[in-house]
Design a protein around this motif. Structure first.
Motif, short mmCIF file in Angstrom:
data_model
loop_
_atom_site.label_atom_id
_atom_site.label_comp_id
_atom_site.label_asym_id
_atom_site.label_seq_id
_atom_site.Cartn_x
_atom_site.Cartn_y
_atom_site.Cartn_z
N MET B 1 15.11 4.46 -3.80
CA MET B 1 13.74 4.83 -3.37
C MET B 1 12.80 4.83 -4.58
O MET B 1 12.98 5.61 -5.51
N LYS B 2 11.85 3.92 -4.55
CA LYS B 2 10.95 3.78 -5.70
C LYS B 2 9.68 4.60 -5.50
O LYS B 2 8.93 4.36 -4.57
N ILE B 3 9.50 5.55 -6.40
CA ILE B 3 8.37 6.46 -6.26
C ILE B 3 7.30 6.16 -7.30
O ILE B 3 7.60 6.05 -8.49
N GLY B 4 6.07 6.07 -6.85
CA GLY B 4 4.95 5.99 -7.78
C GLY B 4 4.45 7.40 -8.04
O GLY B 4 4.06 8.09 -7.11
N LEU B 5 4.51 7.83 -9.26
CA LEU B 5 4.08 9.18 -9.59
C LEU B 5 2.57 9.19 -9.81
O LEU B 5 2.05 8.48 -10.67
N PHE B 6 1.90 10.00 -8.99
CA PHE B 6 0.44 10.05 -9.05
C PHE B 6 0.08 11.40 -9.68
O PHE B 6 0.28 12.46 -9.09
N ILE B 7 -0.38 11.34 -10.92
CA ILE B 7 -0.72 12.57 -11.65
C ILE B 7 -2.24 12.65 -11.76
O ILE B 7 -2.87 11.81 -12.40
N PRO B 8 -2.84 13.66 -11.10
CA PRO B 8 -4.30 13.77 -11.12
C PRO B 8 -4.85 13.78 -12.55
O PRO B 8 -4.20 14.27 -13.47
N CYS B 9 -6.04 13.23 -12.70
CA CYS B 9 -6.63 13.05 -14.03
C CYS B 9 -6.62 14.31 -14.88
O CYS B 9 -6.25 14.29 -16.05
N ASN B 65 -2.72 0.08 -8.85
CA ASN B 65 -1.65 0.77 -9.56
C ASN B 65 -0.48 1.15 -8.67
O ASN B 65 0.65 1.22 -9.13
N PHE B 66 -0.76 1.47 -7.42
CA PHE B 66 0.30 2.03 -6.59
C PHE B 66 0.84 1.08 -5.52
O PHE B 66 1.68 1.49 -4.72
N ALA B 67 0.40 -0.15 -5.53
CA ALA B 67 0.93 -1.08 -4.54
C ALA B 67 2.41 -1.33 -4.87
O ALA B 67 2.80 -1.35 -6.03
N GLY B 68 3.21 -1.48 -3.84
CA GLY B 68 4.60 -1.85 -4.08
C GLY B 68 5.59 -0.70 -4.17
O GLY B 68 6.79 -0.92 -4.23
N PHE B 69 5.09 0.53 -4.18
CA PHE B 69 6.04 1.65 -4.19
C PHE B 69 6.41 2.05 -2.76
O PHE B 69 5.64 1.84 -1.83
#
Ligand code: SF4
Lengths: 466, 246
Positions: B1-9, B65-69
């Motif tokens: 499971m590939k996770i894109g980590l989204f860290i707020p600015c 940035n987050f396409a493909g996760f």
């Protein structure tokens, strides 16, 4: 109206917050009402279904408002009621005045009607030399103080009993310093009783108007509407056109929701039906638009016309509780007022949709399921587009948008002085740093997360091992 | 499971510890986690201020940035809600729509997607939970007091196996703290008063820590706590959930 100078919400709220004890008291009193509402709502297993049903009935009304209005008018006329139509506040006031003039009456007794507040009827009639007495206790108190109500259900909620005692001492000659609520209420009642007995014209609001029967229903706790209307020769009932419901059988749903949402009571003490005038008496109904058809035409905001004015959204609103109703400079305060006000005048009320954290509690308590906080968000977009925001803010937002859309600039800006803290959240458009007045700034760490990640993530380590 | 980590600015810049805890925790739970370096901000500060029309650049950057996760996971309910409700791109609306479905707040991702009920840990303190509005009422991470419906709480449920943790029950369970994005400065007086009142509730229950799923609310409360020289500290829930040594 646009030229009228108003104090912006944030400024008025800042003033209100100067008196910490009063703010605490205001907050706690309204929270107490909100808790009562929770308790009584949670006792009804089908509460959420009830809300949904009410919401759908109102949707139907708004979609077919034309037909229901015609039906209501025809049935009311059949009952012997005189129906008037008012396009705006001015026309509403003129109609009311013309009825008074026809009967050559110079005095009126009124029972809480927010619509007449919206239309500024009292001021209008005063200019014509007509004396209006607001007969509900809260309304009466604020009227003596020459203030507008600060809440649609609890008009004098911003006042403590000490304030009321002062006011009554000044105007009714009650004992100075006597703050016994029983004594004060009794004194007001005595003075009002005389009013009821001598007024020939009584004006009331309308909670529900039933298309099927042409009757109106007025919900009160003090019974003053009934006193006024029954003793007077002429009863004028004023309503916004959205007060309609299709059939009598729908009334039960709304009556169950209204009082529970408003105060936590199972039902209002009086739910009075007025269907036809007694012999020799008159009932007039004034149906008012005053911007409602405009709102009906704004797709994103038409839902706000479902409002039954229970006040629950105000009681639950953490911002209202800490800023007081007057800070909203509009007849209807709080979350729903912030949706209705810009419809009437965008430039004057452009601040109101921003007087919210968008926490969403209002939407959850609303008995007719108005998407209140979403509408506030939508109003913000409209107001910005229509140019009702300070130029400096727009410039700052544009700069921010450019920086944030570009990772390279963002990283450089982030490193050089932590761009984000300076600009987000919203430290734009502030010469002084409003964050710092009463809050410390966050500490600046050695490295940002992305810097750490570059060195320590699995990917980075894998690369190092290559 | 590939996770894109989204860290707020602002978490990236000011609370890297929260990012690290989220990253490590997800790895411990068996996910393959990546942090796309080109990410910036979800655009919420602008959108909530009425400038949603200016967020197109942010949206496009987010999508790039987050396409493909398989999933996008973020330790902030507020930012997730913004993406879920407002991420659009005229040029690739289908991709945007897909992403709106794939973005999750950290605790809901753990309970709903990873199907993990509780997490072992060690945090021997009295803790008050600040329930952030966007997470709760927007993403429905827990039951709202206004509704007549049974109680549940995804974040609280995860805390049950944390050793020593004493979770208090507040008087006003889900009252807003007054942060509200730009609201915290445009309506400074009310914002601070709300924050102070929120803290008072925690104080009355003698907490050592205030935790929650949204660092922005915690940042606001922390600012007030520090100004008051209060001994109460704030900590993001990811840090508590990641408290067991590797
Ligand atoms: S918007 Fe809903 S909660 Fe607010 S006063 Fe109207 S009916 Fe009541």
């Amino acid at each position: 109206m646009s030229s009228e100078k108003v104090i912006p919400h944030s400024e008025a709220a800042t003033r209100f917050n100067k008196d910490v004890e009063r703010v605490n008291w205001h907050d706690e009193t309204l929270w107490f009402v909100r808790e009562k509402r929770d308790k009584s709502a949670h006792q009804i297993p089908d509460w959420e279904l009830l809300r949904e049903t009410a919401s759908q009935i109102k949707n139907n009304v708004l979609s077919n408002i034309h037909d229901y209005l015609i039906e209501f008018e025809a049935n009311a006329q059949k009952n012997g009621i005189i129906v008037h139509w008012a396009a705006d506040a001015k026309e509403h006031n003129e109609i009311v005045h013309s009825i008074m003039a026809k009967h050559d009456v110079k005095q009126m007794v009124k029972s809480k009607s927010m619509l007449t507040e919206e239309c500024h009827l009292n001021d209008y009639l005063a200019e014509k030399g007509i004396e209006v007495i607001d007969s509900d206790l809260g309304e009466y108190i604020v009227q003596l103080r020459k203030e507008p109500p600060s809440h649609i259900v609890l008009p004098a909620i911003h006042l403590k009993k000490e304030d009321v005692s002062e006011t009554f001492h000044e105007h009714l000659g009650t004992q100075k310093g006597n703050i016994d609520p029983q004594y004060l209420t009794e004194s007001a009642r005595l003075s009002l009783r005389n009013t009821f007995l001598t007024r020939k014209v009584a004006l009331t609001g309308v909670n529900f108007a039933i298309a099927e029967t042409g009757e109106i229903v007025v919900c009160t706790n003090e019974g003053n509407a009934d006193m006024g209307a029954h003793l007077a020769d002429v009863h004028i009932a004023c309503m916004g056109f959205e007060k309609l419901i299709p059939q009598r059988k729908h009334l039960g749903i709304f009556l169950r929701l209204l009082a529970r949402s408003a105060t936590g009571q199972p039902i209002t003490t009086f739910s009075s039906h007025f269907k036809k005038p007694r012999d020799g008496k008159e009932i007039h109904i004034v149906i008012v638009d005053n911007g409602r058809s405009t709102q009906l035409g704004r797709e994103d905001f038409r839902n706000s016309l479902k409002c039954i004015r229970c006040g629950a959204c105000m009681n639950t609103c953490p911002v209202y509780r800490r800023s007081g109703g007057h800070s909203y400079h509009n007849a209807v305060a709080g979350p729903i007022g912030s949706i209705l006000a810009p419809n009437l005048d965008m430039s004057k009320n452009a601040d109101l949709p921003f007087a919210s954290t968008l926490c969403g509690s209002c939407t959850n308590v609303c008995p007719v399921k108005i998407d209140i906080h979403d509408q506030l968000y939508k109003w913000r977009q409209v107001l910005v587009k229509e140019g009702h925001t300070p130029k400096a803010k727009t410039v700052a937002m544009k700069t921010m948008a450019t920086v944030l859309a570009n990772p390279t600039i963002f990283n450089i800006a982030g490193k050089s002085g932590r761009f984000v803290m300076k600009n987000i959240p919203g430290l734009v458009n502030n010469k002084m740093n409003k964050w710092y007045d009463q809050r410390e700034m966050p500490e600046v760490p050695e490295e940002s997360f992305r810097e750490w990640y570059k060195k320590n993530s699995r990917e980075a380590k894998a690369k190092d091992n290559e | 499971m590939k996770i894109g980590l989204f860290i707020p600015c602002y978490v990236d810049q000011f609370y890297p510890k929260v990012g690290i805890a989220t990253y490590e925790l997800l790895q411990k739970l068996g996910c393959e986690v990546h942090f796309p370096m080109g990410q910036t901000c979800c655009g919420q500060p602008m959108a909530n201020s009425g400038y949603q029309y200016l967020t197109k650049g942010c949206d496009a950057n987010f999508i790039a940035n987050f396409a493909g996760f398989d999933y996008i996971v973020c330790p902030s309910g507020s930012c997730v809600l913004h993406v879920k409700e407002h991420l659009h791109d005229e040029k690739q609306e289908e991709v945007a729509a897909e992403m709106r479905k794939k973005v999750f707040e950290l605790t809901e991702f753990i309970t709903d997607i990873l199907k993990v009920d509780t997490i072992e840990g060690n945090f021997p303190y009295r803790v008050g939970m600040h329930v952030s509005c966007h997470g709760q009422r927007g993403l429905k991470l827990s039951q709202m007091t206004e509704l007549n419906a049974p109680f549940f709480s995804k974040p609280e449920q995860l805390l049950h196996n944390i050793k020593g943790l004493d979770l208090v029950s507040l008087s006003r369970k889900d009252e807003c703290c007054g942060f509200g994005g730009t609201f915290c400065v445009t309506e400074e007086a009310v914002s601070v008063k709300m924050g102070q009142d929120r803290i008072k509730d925690h104080e009355n229950h003698h907490v050592d820590y205030i935790t929650g799923g949204d660092m922005s609310c915690l940042m606001h409360l922390e600012g007030i706590l520090k100004r008051q020289k209060s001994p109460i500290k704030t900590i993001h829930i990811a840090e508590i959930l990641n408290s067991l040594e590797n």
